[in-house]
Design a protein around this motif. Structure first.
Motif, PDB file in Angstrom:
ATOM      1  N   UNK A  31       0.605  -1.237  -0.245  1.00 39.93           N
ATOM      2  CA  UNK A  31       0.009   0.172  -0.124  1.00 39.93           C
ATOM      3  C   UNK A  31       0.947   1.184   0.093  1.00 39.93           C
ATOM      4  N   UNK A  32       0.084   2.258  -0.620  1.00 33.49           N
ATOM      5  CA  UNK A  32       1.148   3.463  -0.706  1.00 33.49           C
ATOM      6  C   UNK A  32       0.513   4.530   0.116  1.00 33.49           C
ATOM      7  N   UNK A  33      -0.238   4.366   1.255  1.00 30.43           N
ATOM      8  CA  UNK A  33      -0.926   5.109   2.124  1.00 30.43           C
ATOM      9  C   UNK A  33      -0.137   5.646   3.087  1.00 30.43           C
ATOM     10  N   UNK A  34      -0.353   6.975   3.468  1.00 34.43           N
ATOM     11  CA  UNK A  34       0.376   7.485   4.769  1.00 34.43           C
ATOM     12  C   UNK A  34      -0.516   7.258   5.908  1.00 34.43           C
ATOM     13  N   UNK A  35      -1.771   7.007   5.550  1.00 37.27           N
ATOM     14  CA  UNK A  35      -2.721   6.984   6.766  1.00 37.27           C
ATOM     15  C   UNK A  35      -3.553   5.581   6.552  1.00 37.27           C
ATOM     16  N   UNK A  36      -3.303   4.747   7.506  1.00 38.61           N
ATOM     17  CA  UNK A  36      -4.252   3.383   7.381  1.00 38.61           C
ATOM     18  C   UNK A  36      -4.274   2.757   8.783  1.00 38.61           C
ATOM     19  N   UNK A  37      -5.578   3.278   9.562  1.00 36.50           N
ATOM     20  CA  UNK A  37      -5.825   2.814  10.814  1.00 36.50           C
ATOM     21  C   UNK A  37      -6.715   1.576  10.963  1.00 36.50           C
ATOM     22  N   UNK A  38      -6.576   0.708   9.756  1.00 33.99           N
ATOM     23  CA  UNK A  38      -7.560  -0.514   9.780  1.00 33.99           C
ATOM     24  C   UNK A  38      -6.931  -1.716  10.385  1.00 33.99           C
ATOM     25  N   UNK A  39      -6.669  -1.603  11.808  1.00 33.25           N
ATOM     26  CA  UNK A  39      -6.097  -2.597  12.261  1.00 33.25           C
ATOM     27  C   UNK A  39      -4.815  -2.775  12.442  1.00 33.25           C
ATOM     28  N   UNK A  40      -4.222  -3.816  12.671  1.00 30.53           N
ATOM     29  CA  UNK A  40      -2.737  -4.058  13.112  1.00 30.53           C
ATOM     30  C   UNK A  40      -1.825  -3.657  11.891  1.00 30.53           C
ATOM     31  N   UNK A  41      -0.812  -3.130  12.193  1.00 30.76           N
ATOM     32  CA  UNK A  41       0.346  -2.511  11.253  1.00 30.76           C
ATOM     33  C   UNK A  41       1.128  -3.614  11.038  1.00 30.76           C
TER      34      UNK A  41
END
Length: 479
Positions: free
Chosen positions: A192-202
């Motif tokens: 993924x190229x996202x700076x923000x992704x709070x959809x669970x565990x990183x």
């Protein structure tokens, strides 16, 4: 980790033949002489043996290798550019493991200038990644002394830092997504190229810094940044470490994010460089006990970075922190100054044995650490020569100790474990870490139980068991 997992049995000839078929005979190495470059650490501290070296050319081939290895309980040692310093990339001496080198996987899959990202395969050499970014009008700021040989996969597997952590962070901070092959051969596409992704565990953070014990990184989405328009490099001599710490504090307060690097060098280390490094010269007119090499950058081409450096040096001289200083007047002079720092580790081998420590302590406690460690070294090995240098801006000190001039090299190096343990006790007492950027690997594995809380180690073991239940990935390393 069970004893059987740490000392795996040799794979059968049928298994080895099956693994060779996956990559093809041209990309498999069986002969001991041809395998040799993959089995030795560059300092010769670790020299292993292997049943086979495989050089896959795609993620699909890596997946097929791990699927077969997991089914047959074949131990796999992932390897990048083989520049690691703690033995994590070197197989054990039993010759029962299979080395998987990612050196053929060098493609740049994508450059997204709007999103400022670059997707690359794990075998791409770091210096080449920097060049690709620069050719696209951007910068990939991760910079290491080994950047001409280390590969992106290894850099991420050890969460390497380097000289620009102060401004840009470590490898972890410069990575947005990963592609990873798990122990059973399944492939996680987390590119993924996202700076923000709070959809669970990183999940990517599990694999960055895991040293190939949880999966094999095959590709990554890396952050790109604008290239600075103005870069100013300065070199200053100081009387003591306290002055270096005070000067750093003032510099960081005034420069903020413009401060890219702030490196510490001792006079003994500079003497080693001048003695053994080709085409080197002392940048200052007189000798000083300590030096700092620092760099500021700016997106404006108006001379503001240079004016700030001049102001900072003048304030340092007025405060009796700096005895003398110089500012690079050209790109060539910048490279000359940085080369003094880059050669610091390499030239120590010419002075005999060197016992290494890659540690971090709070910046304000660096002077206390070096003072206490120097006293300890003199007590344990009279006449030994400490060479503490490194990234003062983030508290990461490479506390190396060269042998006494009159001592036998082997006798000196026999003190490695005892001196490591004693120095690390000081580090932990100061609230530091026994590994700042080189990782744990084989060298520091048994020290980890003293540096981590029991619950931390137990959580790490649970993760390892969940992702690699058969213990095939880099067994005996890290944990």
């Amino acid at each position: 980790m069970t004893r059987d997992q740490e000392h795996p049995s040799r794979p059968s000839e049928a298994t080895l033949d099956a693994l060779v078929r996956i990559v093809g005979e041209d990309h498999a190495i069986r002969e001991p002489a041809a395998m040799a470059p993959y089995l030795v650490e560059w300092r010769d501290r670790y020299v292993g043996k292997a049943a086979l070296v495989l050089k896959p050319g795609s993620t699909a081939e890596v997946a097929a290798i791990l699927k077969r290895a997991n089914e047959t309980h074949t131990a796999i040692v992932p390897q990048g550019g083989n520049t690691g310093l703690v033995g994590g990339q070197i197989p054990f001496e039993n010759g029962n493991e299979v080395v998987v080198s990612l050196s053929r996987m060098t493609h740049v899959r994508d450059i997204d200038l709007n999103g400022n990202t670059m997707t690359v395969e794990a075998g791409l050499v770091l210096a080449n990644a920097q060049t690709v970014a620069a050719s696209a009008g951007r910068m990939f700021p991760l910079s290491l002394a080994s950047e001409g040989g280390c590969q992106i996969g290894g850099v991420l597997a050890t969460n390497a830092g380097g000289t620009a952590v102060l401004a840009y962070g470590s490898a972890r901070d410069l990575t947005l997504g990963l592609e990873v092959v798990l122990a059973d051969g399944s492939v996680w596409n987390g590119l993924k190229r996202l700076r923000k992704d709070n959809s669970g565990y990183d999940l990517k953070d599990l694999f960055i810094g895991s040293e190939g014990t949880l999966g094999i990184i095959t590709a990554a989405v890396l952050r790109l940044l604008p290239k600075p328009v103005e870069t100013v490099t300065a070199f200053a001599g100081l009387a003591d470490l306290e002055s270096a710490a005070a000067f750093f504090s003032r510099t960081y307060q005034q420069a903020g994010s413009a401060l890219i690097a702030f490196e510490l060098l001792p006079r003994i280390g500079l003497d080693f460089v001048l003695e053994h490094g080709a085409d080197t010269r002392d940048p200052l007119r007189s000798s000083h006990p300590w030096y700092v090499l620092f760099e500021l950058s700016d997106q404006r081409e108006d001379g503001s970075a240079r004016r700030l450096v001049e102001t900072l040096l003048a304030e340092g001289i007025e405060a009796d922190e700096i005895g003398d200083a110089t500012i690079a007047a050209s790109l060539a002079q910048q490279r000359e100054l940085w080369r003094l720092r880059e050669l610091m580790s390499e030239v120590q081998k010419h002075e005999g044995g060197s016992i290494k420590h890659d540690v971090a302590v709070p910046i304000a406690r660096v002077p206390e650490f070096v003072t206490r460690a120097n006293q300890l070294v003199e007590l344990m090995i009279p006449g030994a020569r400490p060479v503490p240098f490194g990234h003062l801006g983030d508290g990461n000190i490479h506390y190396n100790v060269s042998q006494p001039l009159a001592m036998d090299r082997a006798v000196f190096l026999a003190n490695w474990e005892a001196l490591n343990a004693a120095v690390h006790e000081i580090v932990l007492d100061l609230g530091g870490s026994i590994s700042a950027e080189h990782g744990i690997g084989r060298m520091k594995r048994d020290l980890l139980r003293h540096a981590k809380q029991p619950l931390e180690l137990e959580m790490m073991r649970r993760i390892k068991q969940a992702l690699d239940p058969n213990g095939i990935l880099n067994p005996g390393k890290l944990l």
